[in-house]
Structure formats: C-alpha cells, structure tokens
Design a protein around this motif. Structure first.
Motif, PDB file in Angstrom:
ATOM      1  N   PHE A  66       0.858  -1.183   0.000  1.00 14.57           N
ATOM      2  CA  PHE A  66       0.000   0.000   0.000  1.00 14.57           C
ATOM      3  C   PHE A  66       0.896   1.235   0.000  1.00 14.57           C
ATOM      4  CE2 PHE A  66      -4.051  -1.804   2.264  1.00 14.57           C
ATOM      5  CZ  PHE A  66      -4.321  -2.555   1.139  1.00 14.57           C
ATOM      6  N   ASP A  67       0.709   2.067  -1.004  1.00 11.15           N
ATOM      7  CA  ASP A  67       1.413   3.349  -1.018  1.00 11.15           C
ATOM      8  C   ASP A  67       0.582   4.327  -0.189  1.00 11.15           C
ATOM      9  OD1 ASP A  67       2.601   5.761  -1.464  1.00 11.15           O
ATOM     10  OD2 ASP A  67       2.349   5.769  -3.636  1.00 11.15           O
ATOM     11  N   GLU A  68       0.998   4.551   1.045  1.00 12.04           N
ATOM     12  CA  GLU A  68       0.259   5.405   1.976  1.00 12.04           C
ATOM     13  C   GLU A  68       0.925   6.776   2.137  1.00 12.04           C
ATOM     14  OE1 GLU A  68      -2.595   4.456   3.892  1.00 12.04           O
ATOM     15  OE2 GLU A  68      -2.307   2.376   4.540  1.00 12.04           O
ATOM     16  N   ILE A  69       1.642   7.209   1.107  1.00  8.50           N
ATOM     17  CA  ILE A  69       2.301   8.512   1.176  1.00  8.50           C
ATOM     18  C   ILE A  69       1.277   9.624   1.419  1.00  8.50           C
ATOM     19  CG2 ILE A  69       3.707  10.189  -0.072  1.00  8.50           C
ATOM     20  CD1 ILE A  69       5.259   7.731   0.767  1.00  8.50           C
ATOM     21  N   LYS A  70       0.124   9.559   0.746  1.00  6.04           N
ATOM     22  CA  LYS A  70      -0.922  10.565   0.946  1.00  6.04           C
ATOM     23  C   LYS A  70      -1.867  10.207   2.086  1.00  6.04           C
ATOM     24  CE  LYS A  70      -1.286  12.013  -3.941  1.00  6.04           C
ATOM     25  NZ  LYS A  70      -0.713  10.855  -4.663  1.00  6.04           N
ATOM     26  N   THR A  71      -2.199   8.926   2.218  1.00  3.63           N
ATOM     27  CA  THR A  71      -3.257   8.518   3.151  1.00  3.63           C
ATOM     28  C   THR A  71      -2.767   8.279   4.569  1.00  3.63           C
ATOM     29  OG1 THR A  71      -2.951   6.265   2.302  1.00  3.63           O
ATOM     30  CG2 THR A  71      -4.756   7.555   1.376  1.00  3.63           C
ATOM     31  N   GLY A  72      -1.482   7.973   4.728  1.00  3.29           N
ATOM     32  CA  GLY A  72      -0.951   7.778   6.062  1.00  3.29           C
ATOM     33  C   GLY A  72      -0.977   9.067   6.870  1.00  3.29           C
ATOM     34  N   PHE A  73      -1.309   8.981   8.150  1.00  6.01           N
ATOM     35  CA  PHE A  73      -1.378  10.141   9.039  1.00  6.01           C
ATOM     36  C   PHE A  73      -2.442  11.143   8.590  1.00  6.01           C
ATOM     37  CE2 PHE A  73       2.641   8.226   9.799  1.00  6.01           C
ATOM     38  CZ  PHE A  73       2.963   8.481  11.122  1.00  6.01           C
ATOM     39  N   ARG A  74      -3.361  10.696   7.768  1.00  6.22           N
ATOM     40  CA  ARG A  74      -4.419  11.593   7.296  1.00  6.22           C
ATOM     41  C   ARG A  74      -5.787  10.925   7.458  1.00  6.22           C
ATOM     42  NH1 ARG A  74      -5.100  16.242   4.796  1.00  6.22           N
ATOM     43  NH2 ARG A  74      -2.866  16.591   4.631  1.00  6.22           N
ATOM     44  N   LEU A  75      -6.028   9.828   6.765  1.00  8.01           N
ATOM     45  CA  LEU A  75      -7.298   9.124   6.966  1.00  8.01           C
ATOM     46  C   LEU A  75      -7.396   8.604   8.395  1.00  8.01           C
ATOM     47  CD1 LEU A  75      -7.161   9.251   3.836  1.00  8.01           C
ATOM     48  CD2 LEU A  75      -8.302   7.032   3.821  1.00  8.01           C
ATOM     49  N   ARG A  76      -6.298   8.060   8.844  1.00  3.55           N
ATOM     50  CA  ARG A  76      -6.095   7.623  10.231  1.00  3.55           C
ATOM     51  C   ARG A  76      -4.594   7.752  10.509  1.00  3.55           C
ATOM     52  NH1 ARG A  76     -10.885   7.740  10.199  1.00  3.55           N
ATOM     53  NH2 ARG A  76     -12.406   6.192  10.952  1.00  3.55           N
ATOM     54  N   LEU A  77      -4.226   7.669  11.768  1.00  2.00           N
ATOM     55  CA  LEU A  77      -2.800   7.651  12.083  1.00  2.00           C
ATOM     56  C   LEU A  77      -2.123   6.523  11.317  1.00  2.00           C
ATOM     57  CD1 LEU A  77      -0.209   8.233  13.690  1.00  2.00           C
ATOM     58  CD2 LEU A  77      -1.167   6.913  15.583  1.00  2.00           C
ATOM     59  N   GLY A  78      -2.755   5.353  11.316  1.00  2.00           N
ATOM     60  CA  GLY A  78      -2.201   4.197  10.616  1.00  2.00           C
ATOM     61  C   GLY A  78      -2.566   4.119   9.154  1.00  2.00           C
ATOM     62  N   GLY A  79      -3.139   5.186   8.616  1.00  2.00           N
ATOM     63  CA  GLY A  79      -3.428   5.254   7.197  1.00  2.00           C
ATOM     64  C   GLY A  79      -4.671   4.493   6.778  1.00  2.00           C
ATOM     65  N   TYR A  80      -4.752   4.225   5.477  1.00  3.27           N
ATOM     66  CA  TYR A  80      -5.906   3.514   4.935  1.00  3.27           C
ATOM     67  C   TYR A  80      -6.026   2.123   5.533  1.00  3.27           C
ATOM     68  CZ  TYR A  80      -8.895   0.899   1.783  1.00  3.27           C
ATOM     69  OH  TYR A  80      -9.876   0.085   1.286  1.00  3.27           O
ATOM     70  N   GLN A  81      -4.899   1.467   5.779  1.00  5.02           N
ATOM     71  CA  GLN A  81      -4.941   0.099   6.298  1.00  5.02           C
ATOM     72  C   GLN A  81      -5.623   0.053   7.666  1.00  5.02           C
ATOM     73  OE1 GLN A  81      -0.736  -1.255   7.606  1.00  5.02           O
ATOM     74  NE2 GLN A  81      -0.366   0.446   6.196  1.00  5.02           N
ATOM     75  N   GLU A  82      -5.437   1.088   8.485  1.00  5.42           N
ATOM     76  CA  GLU A  82      -6.157   1.153   9.757  1.00  5.42           C
ATOM     77  C   GLU A  82      -7.623   1.471   9.521  1.00  5.42           C
ATOM     78  OE1 GLU A  82      -6.402   3.895  13.806  1.00  5.42           O
ATOM     79  OE2 GLU A  82      -4.547   3.908  12.622  1.00  5.42           O
ATOM     80  N   TYR A  83      -7.886   2.375   8.589  1.00  6.03           N
ATOM     81  CA  TYR A  83      -9.255   2.773   8.274  1.00  6.03           C
ATOM     82  C   TYR A  83     -10.067   1.579   7.759  1.00  6.03           C
ATOM     83  CZ  TYR A  83     -13.071   5.164   5.800  1.00  6.03           C
ATOM     84  OH  TYR A  83     -14.297   5.564   5.346  1.00  6.03           O
TER      85      TYR A  83
END
Length: 449
Positions: A271-288
């Motif tokens: 998962f490229d969480e460069i944009k989604t990490g620390f934004r959708l959730r602290l843990g990114g999309y994978q946490e969401y």
C-alpha cells in the motif's frame, strides 16, 4: 469548530493563521539584522506597474527547468497550460496561509500537496526540528532516535514490524518494490496509482523499454483488470502496489482481490500510503479499512512536510532489504526524525484525523453552497473529506476559477487534491466559501455577458 477548543490545548499558541506579508524595506520596526537580510529576497517597492510574482516566475524559468523542481508546482500544473497569472513562489508560510514575493497573503488549500496536516510552521514540529539541529543533524553513526521512531511507527502502523527510513515518497516506494522483488525472487509488478518519477513505474522519456516492460498499470478499482494483469505476469509476479485512494475510496472487493491474489500467488502486497498515512487515520488507509498489506510506504504528513519517508512492513519481508542495497546518506537525519516524533506526539494529544475529516467535510459543504448560490454549472465537489477537490467540465473554466479565487485571497489546487489541515478552522472555511462564491458569481456574469 474552534481549533483550541476542539483539541483542549492549554497553551496559548496564538493565531496559527496569522501571517504577515514581507515587511516594508523602508519601515523601521526594530527588526534585527537577520530580518533585514531576509528582505533581500523580496524585490524592492517602487515599480507599482510590475507584477512582482510574475517577475519571480520568469526568473525561475531562466534557471530551473520547468520553473520549479517539483512538477506539481510548475506554472502549468498550478494554473493550467499556457496561463499567465498567479504566484509560483512564496517567502513564508504559517498556519494555512502563504505570503508571496509580491506580498500577497493567500489561504492555501493544497497544504504542500498534502505534506502538511498540522499547519505550516507548527510550533511543536519547529521546536523539535531546531533542537535536533543543535545536536548535529547527521554523523558517522546512526542516531539513536532512528530506533525510537522506528519503534513508535511499528506501534502506530498496523502492518509494521520493521521500518527503513528514506527521504522522499518516490524513494520509499522504489525501496518497497526492490524489497518485494528481492523477497520473491521475481521481477514483474502490477500497480494502480501514482508512485513518483522512478524508472520502475513509468514509461517516460529516458526510461529503457526493458525496464518499463516489468511494470503493468491497471485502472483503479477494476478487479477484472487487476486479475488479468496478475494472470499475465504468472510466476514472475513480485508485487501488487496500490495507492488506496484515487479520487475516492476503493470498493471492498478491489482491496480484497488484491490481498487474495498476493496471498494465492506468493506476491507482496504494497500500500502506497504517502498521501493517506497520518491523514485518513494515524495508521493510514490500512487502519481505516482494517486490511493489512505486507509492506507500506509513508511520507508527507508523517513529518508535517519535513523531508523524510519510510517503508514498513512484515519482518520477514523487510529482512529482504539486507540482501539487496538500499541506502542514502540522509535517510535518517535527526531533523526528519524529530519532525516525525513531534507529529506522533500530536496524534497522542488529539484525534488529528477526526479533525481533518470534519474540517474537510465542512469545506466541501461550503464550496457546494457557493456553487449552488452562484448557479454556476460544469463544476462539482469530489473526493473524500481529507482529500477533496473540484472537478470542472473544462480546463479553461478551471483556470479561470483559480485566477478569480487568487484575486479573492485563496489558493486552490488544480485537480486532485485540496487537503484540510488543523489550521483550517471555521473562520478560515468561511473565508474560503466567500472567496469561492465571489469567483463563481463572476464566472456566471462573464458567461452571460
């Protein structure tokens, strides 16, 4: 929604949005010598018929290919092809406002392409960075802070058991792909999204065809295309890499298919969480979404814009990094590590992601009201609250809106995405709505003239 009240902060940090324009070089306001030197970056007053911001744009074009080292900050990317308006550079930024060389103060909705969630020049991050710099930014040994930050990231990111620090988003995803290829002993990568400028994921000029042939791009959220691409790769499939949000959230079927294909075929899910990490959730999309990849990449908001990134994931997969060569002198400098630590501290004090979803939703609704009130057509609000944007029916109308919005004091991102930050409070959102409304009304009047 009031920032201080929402987060129950006890300190009096002042107005994060308060940004003064470049000082008048003739004013005697008690500035010290360093302030006077800083003024040298701003063209002197006296030429009222000259657009200072365009002068700096032209100077940049003379010495920087494209006018900016970041592609998305080049004039055509900012405002549209062949446009001749708008600032391209800034002299200072604080909160969610930037000041240009021409002394224009603008509310920034792009927040450095999503790299900043707390606000520009956040006090906590700035203090951490300054302190780190006084202790020596790098040395012949690794900083012990690298261990501390790696441990904290492993606690925060669902898939993370081990971490390697990098410097940019493109570098992080290139490292993740190298690790996946080493781990599997295979070469082919199937991907969906934007992963930077590195050779492995693009067929741009200067990239050998043999390299491009090892990467297959598939449309976002298209299960059949993903499955077909993996079937064609066969036993040479090393990884599936996905940017989890591309203008909208993906379907559960899409993410489940990627996870199942990698598990079945022995490939690595990234998962490229460069944009989604620390934004959708602290843990990114994978946490969401509660779906764990084998590897992920982090950057941007992880450090509130200070240059540092990371690749993280399962320990057995990450250990493949020791069987190849991934290294950079400045990968884990103490300034970047300090910034990550300060951001992690922020998330411990407050639900930053909740604020971003709420602020983004409030802004989306405000823009939608402006569209409805003006009666403008050919534009709609799209995206998800933490990553929203305006979709126009024509590039010309989009450019005209951006120009009119600048005149009203707001810098919108052309295309995806505009990013909310903690500095986008109720009062700021009201200013954004007012600016958008006036811009849309002018567009309607121009169309009727």
């Amino acid at each position: 929604m009031v920032f201080g009240r929402f987060f129950k902060r006890d300190d009096d940090a002042g107005d994060a949005d308060g940004v003064e324009g470049p000082p008048d070089a003739d004013a005697d306001d008690g500035a010290d010598e360093s302030d006077v030197d800083h003024d040298d970056t701003v063209p002197p007053e006296g030429h009222r018929d000259v657009d200072v911001d365009l002068e700096w744009r032209d100077r940049a074009a003379d010495v920087i290919p494209g006018g900016a080292s970041t592609g998305s900050k080049q004039p055509g990317a900012l405002y549209g092809a062949d446009t001749r308006f708008g600032p391209t550079h800034y002299v200072r930024a604080a909160g969610c406002r930037v000041v240009t060389p021409g002394q224009r103060s603008l509310i920034d909705c792009s927040m450095a392409l999503g790299a900043v969630t707390l606000g520009y020049a956040d006090e906590a991050v700035t203090q951490a960075v300054v302190q780190a710099s006084t202790s020596g930014n790098i040395a012949g040994l690794s900083s012990f802070h690298e261990i501390e930050i790696a441990e904290r990231l492993c606690d925060a990111i669902p898939c993370a058991e081990q971490v390697r620090m990098m410097k940019s988003g493109a570098e992080a995803v290139a490292a993740a792909v190298r690790i996946a290829r080493t781990y599997t002993g295979r070469s082919h990568v199937v991907g969906s999204g934007y992963f930077g400028w590195s050779d492995w994921c693009t067929s741009a000029a200067g990239v050998p065809a043999a390299v491009s042939a090892l990467y297959t791009a598939v449309p976002f959220d298209d299960v059949s295309a993903l499955t077909a691409a993996c079937d064609r790769a066969g036993g040479d499939l090393a990884a599936i890499i996905i940017e989890p949000v591309v203008e909208r959230l993906p379907s559960t079927e899409w993410i489940a298919a990627a996870r199942e294909l990698c598990t079945k075929l022995g490939a690595v899910l990234i998962f490229d969480e460069i944009k989604t990490g620390f934004r959708l959730r602290l843990g990114g999309y994978q946490e969401y979404a509660k779906v764990e990849p084998d590897l992920c990449t982090l950057g941007k908001a992880m450090s509130n814009g200070v240059p540092i990134s990371a690749v993280a994931g399962r320990a057995d997969v990450m250990q493949a990094a020791t069987r190849t060569w991934i290294s950079s002198t400045l990968s884990a400098d103490t300034i970047g590590l300090a910034a990550v630590g300060a951001v992690l501290d922020w998330f411990e004090r407050a639900d930053v992601s909740e604020f971003l979803w709420k602020s983004g939703d409030d802004t989306r609704r405000a823009i939608a009201r402006a569209i409805d009130a003006a009666g403008v057509t050919g534009v709609e609000v799209a995206g998800i609250p933490p990553m929203w944007f305006l979709r126009f029916g024509s590039a010309e109308r989009e450019s005209r809106f951006l120009e009119l919005a600048l005149d009203e004091g707001v810098l919108f991102k052309r295309g995806p995405y505009n990013f909310p930050s903690l500095a986008h409070e109720e009062e700021t959102i009201a200013e954004i709505e007012s600016a958008a409304s006036r811009a849309f009304v002018t567009m309607v009047e121009e169309a009727e003239a």
